[in-house]
Motif scaffolding. Structure first.
Motif, PDB file in Angstrom:
ATOM      1  N   MET A 134      39.530  34.026   5.338  1.00 12.39           N
ATOM      2  CA  MET A 134      39.132  32.774   4.957  1.00 12.39           C
ATOM      3  C   MET A 134      40.160  31.737   5.204  1.00 12.39           C
ATOM      4  N   ASN A 135      39.846  30.584   5.702  1.00 10.37           N
ATOM      5  CA  ASN A 135      40.677  29.412   6.016  1.00 10.37           C
ATOM      6  C   ASN A 135      40.847  28.403   4.651  1.00 10.37           C
ATOM      7  N   CYS A 136      41.782  28.433   4.063  1.00 15.02           N
ATOM      8  CA  CYS A 136      41.978  27.252   3.045  1.00 15.02           C
ATOM      9  C   CYS A 136      43.105  26.578   3.174  1.00 15.02           C
ATOM     10  N   ASN A 137      42.767  25.069   3.075  1.00  9.42           N
ATOM     11  CA  ASN A 137      43.694  24.085   3.480  1.00  9.42           C
ATOM     12  C   ASN A 137      43.828  23.165   2.424  1.00  9.42           C
TER      13      ASN A 137
ATOM     14  N   CYS B  17      46.122  27.444   5.280  1.00  8.19           N
ATOM     15  CA  CYS B  17      46.368  28.912   4.988  1.00  8.19           C
ATOM     16  C   CYS B  17      45.233  29.823   5.626  1.00  8.19           C
TER      17      CYS B  17
ATOM     18  N   ALA C   5      40.302  30.305  -3.347  1.00  9.64           N
ATOM     19  CA  ALA C   5      41.005  29.038  -3.227  1.00  9.64           C
ATOM     20  C   ALA C   5      41.425  28.610  -4.391  1.00  9.64           C
ATOM     21  N   SER C   6      40.956  28.816  -5.465  1.00  6.54           N
ATOM     22  CA  SER C   6      41.345  28.343  -6.890  1.00  6.54           C
ATOM     23  C   SER C   6      42.760  28.899  -7.100  1.00  6.54           C
TER      24      SER C   6
ATOM     25  N   THR D 139      45.221  26.731  -4.498  1.00  7.14           N
ATOM     26  CA  THR D 139      45.212  25.433  -4.866  1.00  7.14           C
ATOM     27  C   THR D 139      46.027  25.069  -6.171  1.00  7.14           C
TER      28      THR D 139
ATOM     29  N   THR E 100      41.297  20.220  -1.377  1.00  2.00           N
ATOM     30  CA  THR E 100      40.931  21.325  -0.890  1.00  2.00           C
ATOM     31  C   THR E 100      39.950  21.684   0.028  1.00  2.00           C
TER      32      THR E 100
ATOM     33  N   ILE F 164      37.848  24.391   2.391  1.00  2.00           N
ATOM     34  CA  ILE F 164      37.582  26.023   2.639  1.00  2.00           C
ATOM     35  C   ILE F 164      36.967  25.744   4.319  1.00  2.00           C
TER      36      ILE F 164
ATOM     37  N   THR G 205      33.917  31.376   2.485  1.00  2.00           N
ATOM     38  CA  THR G 205      34.215  32.587   1.515  1.00  2.00           C
ATOM     39  C   THR G 205      33.376  33.961   2.406  1.00  2.00           C
TER      40      THR G 205
END
Length: 289
Positions: A158-161, A205, A234-235, A238, A255, A257, A261
């Motif tokens: 997963m990409n989480c920015n 990320c 993601a939580s 963040t 944030t 995604i 997910t």
């Protein structure tokens, strides 16, 4: 990304990729083989993108920079994805002469090194790497036109920015270092870069899935071939970024995604297939890759 998803009427060896397009004859969702779909897209990309004229803030080495294959169903096994990834890698170097490939994950036999390690090996994180010193797994030494492509397979990434409300790259790099998996006290499975982004700093990320039980109930879990996996939500990311930014007097702006997910991706794939919805991504409001 390529999503390997089994169809009920097919054997698990007949892996399909769900394409975001509609058949002009019957207005229904098209499903074609992973290899052919990906290679067709790569041929088009290589005809349009010349790395000699490329500029941008995000690290990359190739006109087609990364081709990851992920299993979405329990019946799609690691070896299925690895075999398909290697076939794609070989096909790319054959069909687009001058392209070069490095392998990662399940496709990188026998070591099965992760993407972050392979990118380090290939100087991917360097701003101006010496291409003549890079030794790809397939194809010639990388040329300036097409560069170098990473091809591999792994559990879903997963990409989480998370964007911090600051232009301070020193602060951003400090936060990235603190949450990186390799740091003592970092978040397991998180590979991260700090990048300038629209007048702020983005903590970008890659969230890799991990074998075994989750460290807390907050972490989502899923199964591949009888093996349990989990990933940082993601939580959690963040919250950690917000806490670290607040120490320096900075806040966060939000944030994103990028993609889906793992659970959401599978659910949307099942929905698109069951309802013959083409170009399903157009109906989503969040940021998508």
């Amino acid at each position: 990304m390529v999503l390997c998803f089994p169809q009920p009427s097919l054997s698990k060896s007949q892996i399909l990729v769900i394409l975001c397009c509609v058949c002009p004859q019957c207005d229904s969702l098209l499903c074609v083989s992973v290899g052919e779909a990906v290679l067709s897209a790569c041929e088009k990309a290589c005809s349009l993108i010349d790395m000699r004229a490329h500029s941008g803030g995000h690290p990359c080495l190739g006109a087609v920079d990364l081709i990851p294959l992920y299993p979405l169903g329990e019946d799609v096994l690691p070896q299925d994805c690895a075999s398909e990834a290697r076939a794609v890698a070989e096909g790319l170097t054959e069909r687009v002469q001058g392209t070069s490939v490095f392998l990662f994950g399940w496709a990188d036999l026998p070591l099965q090194r992760g993407l972050a390690q392979r990118r380090k090996d290939m100087s991917w994180f360097q701003k101006n790497p010496d291409l003549t010193q890079i030794r790809p797994d397939l194809g010639p030494a990388p040329g300036r036109q097409y560069g170098l492509t990473g091809v591999g397979s792994s559990p879903y990434v997963m990409n989480c920015n998370v964007t911090i409300d600051s232009q301070d790259m020193v602060l951003g790099r400090g936060i990235a270092s603190a949450i990186r998996e390799s740091t003592d006290g970092g978040i397991p499975g998180v590979q991260v870069l700090a990048l300038p982004h629209e007048g702020a700093v983005e903590i970008a990320c890659n969230v890799e899935s991990l074998k075994g039980d989750p460290p807390s109930l907050e972490w989502p879990v899923f199964d591949i071939g009888g093996q349990s996996y989990c990933h940082a939500p993601a939580s959690v990311i963040t919250r950690r970024v917000s806490e670290l930014a607040a120490v320096k007097g900075a806040g966060t702006k939000g944030t994103a995604i990028v993609g889906f997910t793992p659970r959401e991706c599978r659910g949307l794939a099942e929905l698109a297939l069951s309802q013959d919805i083409g170009e399903f991504w157009r109906e989503q409001r969040r940021v998508r890759m």
